[in-house]
Design a protein around this motif. Structure first.
Motif, short mmCIF file in Angstrom:
data_model
loop_
_atom_site.label_atom_id
_atom_site.label_comp_id
_atom_site.label_asym_id
_atom_site.label_seq_id
_atom_site.Cartn_x
_atom_site.Cartn_y
_atom_site.Cartn_z
N ALA A 53 0.83 7.63 -13.08
CA ALA A 53 0.60 8.14 -14.40
C ALA A 53 0.51 7.18 -15.51
CB ALA A 53 1.82 9.00 -14.52
N LEU A 54 1.19 6.13 -15.43
CA LEU A 54 0.97 4.99 -16.30
C LEU A 54 -0.08 4.06 -16.00
CD1 LEU A 54 4.81 3.81 -15.83
CD2 LEU A 54 3.95 4.90 -17.94
N VAL A 55 -0.81 3.93 -14.99
CA VAL A 55 -1.98 3.05 -14.87
C VAL A 55 -3.17 3.78 -14.72
CG1 VAL A 55 -0.46 1.07 -13.86
CG2 VAL A 55 -1.39 2.69 -12.34
N THR A 56 -3.18 5.08 -14.46
CA THR A 56 -4.40 5.95 -14.23
C THR A 56 -5.43 5.50 -15.20
OG1 THR A 56 -5.10 7.95 -13.72
CG2 THR A 56 -3.85 7.96 -15.66
N ASP A 57 -5.56 5.12 -16.35
CA ASP A 57 -6.71 4.83 -17.27
C ASP A 57 -7.07 3.32 -17.33
OD1 ASP A 57 -6.69 7.44 -18.28
OD2 ASP A 57 -5.14 7.19 -19.73
N GLU A 58 -6.41 2.46 -16.48
CA GLU A 58 -6.77 1.35 -16.27
C GLU A 58 -8.13 1.06 -15.55
OE1 GLU A 58 -5.43 -1.35 -17.63
OE2 GLU A 58 -3.66 -0.57 -18.42
N PRO A 59 -9.25 0.56 -16.28
CA PRO A 59 -10.41 0.26 -15.59
C PRO A 59 -10.06 -0.77 -14.35
CG PRO A 59 -10.51 -0.54 -17.90
CD PRO A 59 -8.92 -0.06 -17.53
N GLY A 60 -11.04 -0.10 -13.38
CA GLY A 60 -10.84 -1.05 -12.13
C GLY A 60 -9.78 -0.80 -11.26
N LEU A 61 -8.82 0.27 -11.49
CA LEU A 61 -7.72 0.48 -10.80
C LEU A 61 -7.90 0.90 -9.37
CD1 LEU A 61 -4.54 0.77 -10.82
CD2 LEU A 61 -5.10 3.33 -11.28
N THR A 62 -7.18 0.43 -8.35
CA THR A 62 -7.42 0.85 -7.00
C THR A 62 -5.90 1.02 -6.57
OG1 THR A 62 -7.69 -1.50 -6.07
CG2 THR A 62 -9.89 -0.24 -6.54
N GLU A 63 -5.81 1.62 -5.24
CA GLU A 63 -4.59 1.80 -4.71
C GLU A 63 -4.58 1.25 -3.51
OE1 GLU A 63 -2.82 5.73 -4.90
OE2 GLU A 63 -3.36 5.95 -7.32
N LYS A 64 -3.68 0.79 -2.90
CA LYS A 64 -3.96 0.27 -1.38
C LYS A 64 -2.40 0.28 -0.96
CE LYS A 64 -5.63 -3.48 1.23
NZ LYS A 64 -6.43 -4.91 1.12
N ARG A 65 -2.46 0.93 0.42
CA ARG A 65 -1.14 0.61 1.22
C ARG A 65 -0.79 -0.94 1.69
NH1 ARG A 65 1.10 5.77 2.41
NH2 ARG A 65 -0.70 7.54 1.92
N MET A 66 0.17 -1.27 1.25
CA MET A 66 0.34 -2.59 1.63
C MET A 66 1.89 -2.92 1.86
SD MET A 66 -1.82 -4.76 -1.34
CE MET A 66 -1.54 -6.51 -0.79
N PHE A 67 2.25 -3.72 3.10
CA PHE A 67 3.67 -4.14 2.92
C PHE A 67 4.47 -2.93 3.06
CE2 PHE A 67 2.08 -7.19 -0.11
CZ PHE A 67 1.65 -8.19 0.85
N GLY A 68 4.00 -1.76 3.53
CA GLY A 68 4.90 -0.49 3.57
C GLY A 68 5.02 0.27 2.55
N GLY A 69 4.31 0.02 1.53
CA GLY A 69 4.57 0.73 0.38
C GLY A 69 2.99 0.92 -0.22
N LEU A 70 2.69 1.41 -1.54
CA LEU A 70 1.62 1.75 -2.12
C LEU A 70 1.49 1.12 -3.43
CD1 LEU A 70 -1.07 3.68 -2.02
CD2 LEU A 70 0.31 5.09 -3.70
N ALA A 71 0.69 -0.01 -3.38
CA ALA A 71 0.22 -1.00 -4.56
C ALA A 71 -0.95 -0.51 -5.46
CB ALA A 71 -0.26 -2.63 -3.89
N PHE A 72 -0.75 -1.18 -6.60
CA PHE A 72 -1.68 -0.55 -7.50
C PHE A 72 -2.34 -2.05 -8.13
CE2 PHE A 72 1.18 2.61 -7.34
CZ PHE A 72 0.44 3.90 -7.57
N LEU A 73 -3.71 -2.13 -7.90
CA LEU A 73 -4.31 -3.43 -8.09
C LEU A 73 -5.16 -2.99 -9.08
CD1 LEU A 73 -4.07 -2.51 -4.67
CD2 LEU A 73 -5.09 -5.10 -4.72
N LEU A 74 -5.48 -4.13 -9.92
CA LEU A 74 -6.31 -4.26 -10.94
C LEU A 74 -7.44 -5.58 -10.90
CD1 LEU A 74 -4.32 -3.40 -14.02
CD2 LEU A 74 -6.08 -2.13 -12.98
N GLY A 75 -8.59 -5.32 -10.58
CA GLY A 75 -9.34 -6.68 -10.33
C GLY A 75 -9.01 -7.10 -9.18
#
Length: 113
Positions: free
Chosen positions: A13-35
């Motif tokens: 909810a805090l990052v949803t409007d960031e351009p280029g946002l992707t989500e990826k399962r990493m290290f057993g968690g869920l990462a939020f990536l930009l660029g």
């Protein structure tokens, strides 16, 4: 341990409007990536993982419940765990927003992958 989906939703909810946002399962968690760079994650070990300016690591770990990530036995400047709150899911919205902004702000200074 799986990551906390409620925490991931709060981060989203805090990052949803960031351009280029992707989500990826990493290290057993869920990462939020930009660029292509991880900014913040709901950790598979509980709590948050936050990417920060390495030069600010010492300053930022001075807070309660904040520590450098340990990878392969080494503390890593620029990678923090925020987990000391009695229940990180109950981390106040303002505190969560501050950590998310810390991670997003730093990765925006990096060239895209």
């Amino acid at each position: 341990m799986a990551y906390d989906e409620a925490l991931a939703a709060r981060i989203r909810a805090l990052v949803t409007d960031e351009p280029g946002l992707t989500e990826k399962r990493m290290f057993g968690g869920l990462a939020f990536l930009l660029g292509g760079h991880m900014a913040v994650a709901a950790s598979g070990r509980g709590g948050l993982m936050v990417r920060v300016d390495p030069a600010r690591s010492a300053e930022l770990v001075a807070g309660a419940g904040v520590e450098r990530m340990v990878m392969q036995g080494r503390e890593m400047d620029g990678w923090l765990r925020v987990s000391g709150h009695p229940d990180v899911d109950d981390l106040p919205d303002a505190d969560l927003a501050r950590w998310v902004a810390e991670g997003v702000g730093f990765v925006k200074t990096l060239p895209p992958k």
